[in-house]
Write an enzyme that holds these catalytic residues in place. Structure first.
Site, PDB file in Angstrom:
ATOM      1  N   ARG A 164      -0.441  17.395  -6.567  1.00 44.29           N
ATOM      2  CA  ARG A 164       0.624  16.446  -6.193  1.00 44.29           C
ATOM      3  C   ARG A 164       1.449  16.972  -5.013  1.00 44.29           C
ATOM      4  O   ARG A 164       2.663  16.748  -4.946  1.00 44.29           O
ATOM      5  CB  ARG A 164       1.555  16.138  -7.366  1.00 44.29           C
ATOM      6  CG  ARG A 164       0.867  15.719  -8.643  1.00 44.29           C
ATOM      7  CD  ARG A 164       0.275  14.306  -8.584  1.00 44.29           C
ATOM      8  NE  ARG A 164      -0.204  13.930  -9.898  1.00 44.29           N
ATOM      9  CZ  ARG A 164      -1.463  14.110 -10.313  1.00 44.29           C
ATOM     10  NH1 ARG A 164      -2.366  14.636  -9.506  1.00 44.29           N
ATOM     11  NH2 ARG A 164      -1.827  13.732 -11.530  1.00 44.29           N
ATOM     12  N   SER A 236       4.997   8.661 -13.707  1.00 43.07           N
ATOM     13  CA  SER A 236       5.395   9.944 -14.322  1.00 43.07           C
ATOM     14  C   SER A 236       6.598  10.484 -13.570  1.00 43.07           C
ATOM     15  O   SER A 236       6.532  10.664 -12.355  1.00 43.07           O
ATOM     16  CB  SER A 236       4.259  10.954 -14.210  1.00 43.07           C
ATOM     17  OG  SER A 236       3.107  10.438 -14.813  1.00 43.07           O
ATOM     18  N   GLU A 330       8.907  14.337  -9.898  1.00 44.24           N
ATOM     19  CA  GLU A 330       7.838  13.887  -8.999  1.00 44.24           C
ATOM     20  C   GLU A 330       8.319  12.854  -7.959  1.00 44.24           C
ATOM     21  O   GLU A 330       8.075  13.050  -6.769  1.00 44.24           O
ATOM     22  CB  GLU A 330       6.670  13.319  -9.820  1.00 44.24           C
ATOM     23  CG  GLU A 330       5.463  13.031  -8.951  1.00 44.24           C
ATOM     24  CD  GLU A 330       4.302  12.469  -9.725  1.00 44.24           C
ATOM     25  OE1 GLU A 330       3.702  13.207 -10.514  1.00 44.24           O
ATOM     26  OE2 GLU A 330       3.988  11.285  -9.536  1.00 44.24           O
TER      27      GLU A 330
HETATM   28  P1  FAD Z   1       6.408   5.283  -1.635  1.00 43.93           P
HETATM   29  O1  FAD Z   1       6.925   5.397  -3.010  1.00 43.93           O
HETATM   30  O2  FAD Z   1       6.907   4.172  -0.806  1.00 43.93           O
HETATM   31  O3  FAD Z   1       6.674   6.650  -0.856  1.00 43.93           O
HETATM   32  C1  FAD Z   1       6.422   7.892  -1.456  1.00 43.93           C
HETATM   33  C2  FAD Z   1       6.682   8.976  -0.395  1.00 43.93           C
HETATM   34  O4  FAD Z   1       5.705   8.887   0.622  1.00 43.93           O
HETATM   35  C3  FAD Z   1       8.047   8.823   0.307  1.00 43.93           C
HETATM   36  O5  FAD Z   1       8.520  10.112   0.583  1.00 43.93           O
HETATM   37  C4  FAD Z   1       7.692   8.095   1.612  1.00 43.93           C
HETATM   38  O6  FAD Z   1       8.584   8.391   2.651  1.00 43.93           O
HETATM   39  C5  FAD Z   1       6.307   8.658   1.903  1.00 43.93           C
HETATM   40  N1  FAD Z   1       5.458   7.690   2.610  1.00 43.93           N
HETATM   41  C6  FAD Z   1       5.004   6.503   2.153  1.00 43.93           C
HETATM   42  N2  FAD Z   1       4.215   5.910   3.068  1.00 43.93           N
HETATM   43  C7  FAD Z   1       4.179   6.741   4.135  1.00 43.93           C
HETATM   44  C8  FAD Z   1       3.564   6.677   5.417  1.00 43.93           C
HETATM   45  N3  FAD Z   1       2.793   5.642   5.805  1.00 43.93           N
HETATM   46  N4  FAD Z   1       3.771   7.705   6.279  1.00 43.93           N
HETATM   47  C9  FAD Z   1       4.538   8.775   5.932  1.00 43.93           C
HETATM   48  N5  FAD Z   1       5.142   8.893   4.733  1.00 43.93           N
HETATM   49  C10 FAD Z   1       4.972   7.882   3.849  1.00 43.93           C
HETATM   50  N6  FAD Z   1       0.721   8.784  -8.727  1.00 43.93           N
HETATM   51  C11 FAD Z   1      -0.381   9.529  -8.925  1.00 43.93           C
HETATM   52  O7  FAD Z   1      -0.624  10.497  -8.199  1.00 43.93           O
HETATM   53  N7  FAD Z   1      -1.241   9.245  -9.951  1.00 43.93           N
HETATM   54  C12 FAD Z   1      -1.047   8.211 -10.780  1.00 43.93           C
HETATM   55  O8  FAD Z   1      -1.860   7.983 -11.671  1.00 43.93           O
HETATM   56  C13 FAD Z   1       0.123   7.408 -10.600  1.00 43.93           C
HETATM   57  N8  FAD Z   1       0.389   6.379 -11.437  1.00 43.93           N
HETATM   58  C14 FAD Z   1       1.519   5.648 -11.266  1.00 43.93           C
HETATM   59  C15 FAD Z   1       1.783   4.592 -12.157  1.00 43.93           C
HETATM   60  C16 FAD Z   1       2.924   3.826 -12.015  1.00 43.93           C
HETATM   61  C17 FAD Z   1       3.188   2.703 -12.979  1.00 43.93           C
HETATM   62  C18 FAD Z   1       3.813   4.086 -10.942  1.00 43.93           C
HETATM   63  C19 FAD Z   1       5.043   3.238 -10.760  1.00 43.93           C
HETATM   64  C20 FAD Z   1       3.575   5.142 -10.058  1.00 43.93           C
HETATM   65  C21 FAD Z   1       2.423   5.925 -10.220  1.00 43.93           C
HETATM   66  N9  FAD Z   1       2.130   6.997  -9.358  1.00 43.93           N
HETATM   67  C22 FAD Z   1       0.999   7.740  -9.533  1.00 43.93           C
HETATM   68  C23 FAD Z   1       3.030   7.320  -8.255  1.00 43.93           C
HETATM   69  C24 FAD Z   1       2.794   6.472  -6.976  1.00 43.93           C
HETATM   70  O9  FAD Z   1       2.127   5.280  -7.284  1.00 43.93           O
HETATM   71  C25 FAD Z   1       1.986   7.233  -5.923  1.00 43.93           C
HETATM   72  O10 FAD Z   1       2.632   8.429  -5.571  1.00 43.93           O
HETATM   73  C26 FAD Z   1       1.756   6.387  -4.659  1.00 43.93           C
HETATM   74  O11 FAD Z   1       0.900   7.058  -3.777  1.00 43.93           O
HETATM   75  C27 FAD Z   1       3.052   6.055  -3.927  1.00 43.93           C
HETATM   76  O12 FAD Z   1       2.746   5.106  -2.949  1.00 43.93           O
HETATM   77  P2  FAD Z   1       3.827   4.185  -2.278  1.00 43.93           P
HETATM   78  O13 FAD Z   1       3.161   3.462  -1.163  1.00 43.93           O
HETATM   79  O14 FAD Z   1       4.509   3.359  -3.279  1.00 43.93           O
HETATM   80  O15 FAD Z   1       4.814   5.290  -1.674  1.00 43.93           O
HETATM   81  P1  NAP Z   2      -2.810  11.717 -20.868  1.00 45.67           P
HETATM   82  O1  NAP Z   2      -4.236  11.331 -20.902  1.00 45.67           O
HETATM   83  O2  NAP Z   2      -1.905  11.283 -21.979  1.00 45.67           O
HETATM   84  O3  NAP Z   2      -2.702  13.291 -20.713  1.00 45.67           O
HETATM   85  C1  NAP Z   2      -1.428  13.924 -20.629  1.00 45.67           C
HETATM   86  C2  NAP Z   2      -1.486  14.964 -19.540  1.00 45.67           C
HETATM   87  O4  NAP Z   2      -2.451  15.936 -19.899  1.00 45.67           O
HETATM   88  C3  NAP Z   2      -1.890  14.381 -18.210  1.00 45.67           C
HETATM   89  O5  NAP Z   2      -0.745  14.363 -17.401  1.00 45.67           O
HETATM   90  C4  NAP Z   2      -3.008  15.252 -17.701  1.00 45.67           C
HETATM   91  O6  NAP Z   2      -2.702  16.013 -16.541  1.00 45.67           O
HETATM   92  C5  NAP Z   2      -3.273  16.252 -18.807  1.00 45.67           C
HETATM   93  N1  NAP Z   2      -4.692  16.182 -19.211  1.00 45.67           N
HETATM   94  C6  NAP Z   2      -5.245  15.335 -20.123  1.00 45.67           C
HETATM   95  N2  NAP Z   2      -6.564  15.594 -20.248  1.00 45.67           N
HETATM   96  C7  NAP Z   2      -6.833  16.611 -19.393  1.00 45.67           C
HETATM   97  C8  NAP Z   2      -8.022  17.318 -19.061  1.00 45.67           C
HETATM   98  N3  NAP Z   2      -9.192  17.039 -19.642  1.00 45.67           N
HETATM   99  N4  NAP Z   2      -7.943  18.292 -18.131  1.00 45.67           N
HETATM  100  C9  NAP Z   2      -6.784  18.587 -17.527  1.00 45.67           C
HETATM  101  N5  NAP Z   2      -5.615  17.937 -17.790  1.00 45.67           N
HETATM  102  C10 NAP Z   2      -5.649  16.976 -18.722  1.00 45.67           C
HETATM  103  O7  NAP Z   2      -2.166  11.238 -19.467  1.00 45.67           O
HETATM  104  P2  NAP Z   2      -1.579   9.835 -19.051  1.00 45.67           P
HETATM  105  O8  NAP Z   2      -0.119   9.955 -18.952  1.00 45.67           O
HETATM  106  O9  NAP Z   2      -2.183   8.729 -19.861  1.00 45.67           O
HETATM  107  O10 NAP Z   2      -2.166   9.719 -17.567  1.00 45.67           O
HETATM  108  C11 NAP Z   2      -3.551   9.652 -17.345  1.00 45.67           C
HETATM  109  C12 NAP Z   2      -3.842  10.108 -15.922  1.00 45.67           C
HETATM  110  O11 NAP Z   2      -3.164   9.256 -15.006  1.00 45.67           O
HETATM  111  C13 NAP Z   2      -3.351  11.527 -15.644  1.00 45.67           C
HETATM  112  O12 NAP Z   2      -4.269  12.174 -14.817  1.00 45.67           O
HETATM  113  C14 NAP Z   2      -2.035  11.328 -14.937  1.00 45.67           C
HETATM  114  O13 NAP Z   2      -1.753  12.340 -13.974  1.00 45.67           O
HETATM  115  C15 NAP Z   2      -2.250   9.992 -14.221  1.00 45.67           C
HETATM  116  N6  NAP Z   2      -0.963   9.281 -14.107  1.00 45.67           N
HETATM  117  C16 NAP Z   2      -0.092   9.719 -13.170  1.00 45.67           C
HETATM  118  C17 NAP Z   2       1.126   9.073 -13.003  1.00 45.67           C
HETATM  119  C18 NAP Z   2       2.083   9.498 -11.917  1.00 45.67           C
HETATM  120  O14 NAP Z   2       3.047   8.801 -11.675  1.00 45.67           O
HETATM  121  N7  NAP Z   2       1.848  10.606 -11.278  1.00 45.67           N
HETATM  122  C19 NAP Z   2       1.457   7.992 -13.836  1.00 45.67           C
HETATM  123  C20 NAP Z   2       0.546   7.612 -14.796  1.00 45.67           C
HETATM  124  C21 NAP Z   2      -0.668   8.257 -14.932  1.00 45.67           C
HETATM  125  P3  NAP Z   2      -2.799  15.477 -15.033  1.00 45.67           P
HETATM  126  O15 NAP Z   2      -1.604  14.606 -14.846  1.00 45.67           O
HETATM  127  O16 NAP Z   2      -2.713  16.740 -14.250  1.00 45.67           O
HETATM  128  O17 NAP Z   2      -4.074  14.759 -14.860  1.00 45.67           O
END
Ligand code: FAD
Ligand code: NAP
Length: 335
Positions: A164, A236, A330
């Site tokens: 991340r 998250s 995050e």
């Molecule tokens: P924004 O929220 O608008 O911006 C995020 C950051 O990036 C800010 O600092 C912004 O300035 C910068 N930025 C955005 N666009 C640009 C650009 N074109 N150039 C330079 N900087 C830029 N993330 C995960 O990694 N895994 C997941 O599974 C995941 N699940 C999610 C589920 C939900 C329900 C939600 C609400 C979020 C989730 N996220 C997840 C987080 C998010 O969706 C990601 O980080 C996504 O990439 C953000 O994209 P955005 O366009 O909305 O960025």
């Molecule tokens: P989950 O399956 O309930 O698992 C909880 C956490 O355990 C996750 O965050 C994941 O880490 C870790 N995990 C589970 N199984 C794993 C494995 N086999 N090896 C290594 N790590 C493991 O998670 P969840 O909340 O439903 O999310 C599912 C996936 O979607 C995850 O990968 C999570 O990162 C992603 N997600 C991200 C966001 C966001 O905003 N960043 C939001 C929703 C979902 P990791 O997160 O490192 O994978």
């Protein structure tokens, strides 16, 4: 180029914070971006870049010019029998790009289906889900420096991708606009079903095609994660902490049920489990509620950034007190 003043960004952030930008523009072409930068330069305004607003906590008032770059091209640059390289505009919706790539027989992104936001933001935190990170498919990231409009092209290696993390959250934080991302995707299916919910489904239904796997990911996510359109949230709220082996063994002796995952640099403990263990699921801190089913998600019930950060502080304080683990936020502050 239409540049609005005192513009509400409530509909442009998934926490639905009622933020107001001093100026706001949605350029589509590089000519329009240049006009926006010129507008900001003349007025000595800071420029901030917003994607889909799904990973930000917005302040009530955002000084300067907020740019939401909307370019949505998807151009094939090169292909062989086994792979394809495509250049995708930063404004392309991420999930739509995943679906588009699958429909064209380009594989690899299926585990990253249904992540909200734009293609341009994907490299910023090296989005990841279900054991796959986007860095594996990024060839290069193109953009411009906000200070002088100069363009750049960074190879994946130069982007400093980590868990991340990337240089866009570090030394280039706030300094660039990513305009497009080049991805190399495979034409040969290689599904990743290592995470428990996907492995379980594969046992029941057989090994999926990439398109089926994306559908499973969508189903699992829909069943577990609150939809921001109904319950405003930023996904998250905390990263999963990685602890040393010694810290892990110490914790395990007190919490034998604690889940954990070995990493190259230590042992990952799910932050959601730590919060859940403290009994905070469903608990409200003012207008901010820890989601009833997913402790890692904070739902905004009408609060602002101050309320969100206060709730987050309460949670990180409680986790520190009990587990001696520091949780890292995050979503990025957008101020
Ligand atoms: P924004 O929220 O608008 O911006 C995020 C950051 O990036 C800010 O600092 C912004 O300035 C910068 N930025 C955005 N666009 C640009 C650009 N074109 N150039 C330079 N900087 C830029 N993330 C995960 O990694 N895994 C997941 O599974 C995941 N699940 C999610 C589920 C939900 C329900 C939600 C609400 C979020 C989730 N996220 C997840 C987080 C998010 O969706 C990601 O980080 C996504 O990439 C953000 O994209 P955005 O366009 O909305 O960025
Ligand atoms: P989950 O399956 O309930 O698992 C909880 C956490 O355990 C996750 O965050 C994941 O880490 C870790 N995990 C589970 N199984 C794993 C494995 N086999 N090896 C290594 N790590 C493991 O998670 P969840 O909340 O439903 O999310 C599912 C996936 O979607 C995850 O990968 C999570 O990162 C992603 N997600 C991200 C966001 C966001 O905003 N960043 C939001 C929703 C979902 P990791 O997160 O490192 O994978």
């Amino acid at each position: 180029m239409n540049i609005e003043s005192s513009s509400s960004l409530k509909q442009f952030n998934t926490l639905a914070i009622d933020a107001v930008a001093e100026y706001f523009a949605q350029p589509v072409t590089m000519k329009e971006v240049a006009e926006c930068l010129q507008f900001a330069r003349i007025r000595n305004l800071p420029v901030k870049v917003l994607g889909g607003g799904s990973n930000v906590v917005m302040a009530d008032h955002i000084p300067g010019l907020v740019l939401m770059y909307r370019a949505q091209e998807c151009e094939v640059l090169h292909q062989t029998e086994s792979e394809v390289t495509v250049k995708v505009g930063a404004g392309y919706d991420w999930h739509q790009f995943v679906l588009e790539s699958l429909s064209r027989g380009w594989y690899g992104l299926e585990n990253l289906a249904y992540i909200p936001g734009t293609v341009g933001a994907a490299p910023v935190q090296n989005i990841g889900a279900y054991g796959v990170e986007v860095k594996k498919f990024i060839k290069s990231v193109n953009g411009i420096y906000l200070s002088d409009g100069q363009d750049f092209c960074l190879s994946a290696q130069q982007c400093g991708f980590g868990y991340r993390e990337s240089c866009f959250k570090d030394e280039l934080d706030g300094k660039v606009l990513i305009t497009s991302v080049e991805f190399t995707l495979s034409k040969i299916a290689d599904v990743q079903i290592g995470y428990a919910p996907l492995g379980k489904m594969a046992k029941e239904k057989g090994v999926p095609t990439p398109a089926q796997l994306a559908q499973w990911v969508i189903e699992v996510r829909e069943s577990k994660l609150p939809n921001p359109a109904k319950l405003p949230n930023a996904g998250s709220f905390f990263k999963n902490p990685v602890v040393t082996k010694e810290e892990y063994l110490n914790l395990l002796s007190k919490y034998p049920e604690m889940p954990s995952y070995a990493q190259d640099d230590g042992i990952k403990i799910p932050a959601g489990w730590l919060i859940d263990e403290l009994g905070l699921k469903g608990v409200s801190f003012g207008e901010i509620k820890v989601h009833e089913f997913q402790a890692l998600v904070l739902v905004n019930e009408g609060g602002n950034a101050e309320a969100v950060l206060k709730a987050a502080q309460n949670i990180t304080g409680a986790v520190m007190k009990t587990f001696h683990i520091e949780l890292e936020q995050e979503p990025r502050l957008f101020i």
